[in-house]
Write an enzyme that holds these catalytic residues in place. Structure first.
Site, PDB file in Angstrom:
ATOM      1  N   ASP A  66      26.606  14.239  -1.089  1.00  0.00           N
ATOM      2  CA  ASP A  66      25.659  14.932  -0.212  1.00  0.00           C
ATOM      3  C   ASP A  66      24.248  14.961  -0.789  1.00  0.00           C
ATOM      4  O   ASP A  66      24.025  14.604  -1.949  1.00  0.00           O
ATOM      5  CB  ASP A  66      26.163  16.352   0.075  1.00  0.00           C
ATOM      6  N   ASP A 141      32.020  29.403  -0.772  1.00  0.00           N
ATOM      7  CA  ASP A 141      32.669  29.726   0.502  1.00  0.00           C
ATOM      8  C   ASP A 141      33.803  28.745   0.815  1.00  0.00           C
ATOM      9  O   ASP A 141      34.251  28.623   1.947  1.00  0.00           O
ATOM     10  CB  ASP A 141      31.640  29.776   1.658  1.00  0.00           C
ATOM     11  N   HIS A 143      33.763  25.421   0.421  1.00  0.00           N
ATOM     12  CA  HIS A 143      33.408  24.125   1.009  1.00  0.00           C
ATOM     13  C   HIS A 143      33.585  22.959   0.024  1.00  0.00           C
ATOM     14  O   HIS A 143      33.513  23.121  -1.177  1.00  0.00           O
ATOM     15  CB  HIS A 143      31.987  24.132   1.587  1.00  0.00           C
ATOM     16  N   GLU A 148      30.549  23.199   5.479  1.00  0.00           N
ATOM     17  CA  GLU A 148      30.589  24.656   5.546  1.00  0.00           C
ATOM     18  C   GLU A 148      31.726  25.129   6.459  1.00  0.00           C
ATOM     19  O   GLU A 148      32.246  24.341   7.261  1.00  0.00           O
ATOM     20  CB  GLU A 148      29.241  25.162   6.070  1.00  0.00           C
TER      21      GLU A 148
HETATM   22  C1  GLP Z   1      27.114  22.560  -3.664  1.00  0.00           C
HETATM   23  C2  GLP Z   1      27.608  21.131  -3.526  1.00  0.00           C
HETATM   24  C3  GLP Z   1      29.116  21.026  -3.666  1.00  0.00           C
HETATM   25  C4  GLP Z   1      29.583  21.770  -4.909  1.00  0.00           C
HETATM   26  C5  GLP Z   1      29.176  23.222  -4.790  1.00  0.00           C
HETATM   27  C6  GLP Z   1      29.624  24.060  -5.960  1.00  0.00           C
HETATM   28  O1  GLP Z   1      27.201  23.273  -2.492  1.00  0.00           O
HETATM   29  N1  GLP Z   1      27.185  20.576  -2.294  1.00  0.00           N
HETATM   30  O2  GLP Z   1      29.507  19.668  -3.714  1.00  0.00           O
HETATM   31  O3  GLP Z   1      30.983  21.660  -5.054  1.00  0.00           O
HETATM   32  O4  GLP Z   1      27.744  23.273  -4.711  1.00  0.00           O
HETATM   33  O5  GLP Z   1      28.666  24.086  -6.954  1.00  0.00           O
HETATM   34  P1  GLP Z   1      28.880  24.683  -8.400  1.00  0.00           P
HETATM   35  O6  GLP Z   1      29.645  23.672  -9.155  1.00  0.00           O
HETATM   36  O7  GLP Z   1      27.485  24.843  -8.936  1.00  0.00           O
HETATM   37  O8  GLP Z   1      29.607  25.964  -8.242  1.00  0.00           O
END
Ligand code: GLP
Length: 271
Positions: A66, A141, A143, A148
């Protein structure tokens, strides 16, 4: 589904990197799906260490999950540093290993025609032969990527509006440290869909910290629901490995069973 629980973040990262390195060694031209966020940083550090010891990425092809809409950098001119995921990947992994620039794919949030771009991204994944191994974190959340709550579990690469929780989480993890105003955060992103992710031949999902314990339990043991898009992991038919630290695993109902299975597999040389 293999559920691996390690004592801490460092060990979780080492295990995850070991799996990825195994794929790269077995299939030097493999297609890796990569993730951003604070969780995979340790995994990438380990891969960089292994690269210094000879792990070769020269034929590896990557596709990132993404990117924030409006953001992106050119990897051959990486001095315009913003809060894009392309910059994150450049700093945390790509600039430290011998991957070829033309083999790297991070959705370009600067596209003028997002819809067409998303279709193109899907086609590029297909042209590359599909993703062999997709690395995933999990959002607060529940995802995957930026899928989302409410995203169809059959969704494809597309534009997605970000929830308040995701904006808050990502502000705390990245934007605040960079001194970027909360109001200046992009509210939309390009994201691979859940359906796109499920087409990867193998999946590795990583999570650490007590903050993730609830969504980890819901995704692995709860009902499959578009409200927790990571619960789609239960629909995947290929190799799935979930690597957790103790804190992220702390709300799993069948924790003892997963630990027992891993021990048994070790004992019988099955892992
Ligand atoms: C973002 C990314 C996800 C990732 C998530 C969790 O939203 N788009 O791909 O899994 O963050 O991030 P973190 O590893 O900082 O908790």
């Amino acid at each position: 589904m293999d559920i691996i629980i390690r004592d801490n973040y460092a060990e979780m990262s080492r295990y995850a990197a070991g799996i990825i390195a195994g794929y790269v060694k077995n299939k030097p031209n493999c297609v890796l799906g990569l993730a951003t966020g604070s969780t995979p940083i340790g995994t990438y550090k380990e891969l960089i260490r292994m690269h210094k010891e000879g792990l070769d990425f020269s034929r590896v092809v990557t596709f990132n999950l993404d990117e924030y809409l409006g953001l992106g950098i050119d990897l051959d001119k990486p001095y315009d540093l913003d809060q894009s995921y392309a910059r994150f990947m450049y700093e945390e992994l790509f600039s430290h290993i011998n991957i070829k620039k033309e083999n790297i794919h991070v959705p370009d949030g600067r596209t003028k025609d997002p819809e067409k771009y998303c279709q193109w991204y899907e086609e590029e994944i297909k042209k590359a032969g599909g993703i062999d191994l997709q690395l995933l974190g999990i959002g607060g959340d529940g995802h995957w990527a930026f899928n989302e709550p409410g995203s169809s579990l059959a969704s494809r690469t597309r534009i997605q509006a970000l929830t308040k929780q995701t904006l808050d989480d990502n502000y705390e993890s990245f934007y605040k440290k960079a001194g970027v105003d909360r109001d200046k955060m992009p509210h939309f992103a390009i994201t691979m869909g859940v359906g796109t992710i499920l087409e990867a031949r193998n999946i590795i999902m990583i999570a650490n910290g007590v903050k993730k314990a609830d969504v980890v339990a819901k995704s692995i043991e709860g009902p499959v629901t578009s409200q927790i898009t990571a619960s789609a992991i239960q629909l995947h038919g290929g190799g799935i490995t979930v690597v957790l630290d103790k804190d992220a695993a702390s709300k799993l109902k069948n924790l003892d069973h997963y630990v027992h299975i891993e021990r048994l597999k070790c004992q019988y040389g099955l892992s």
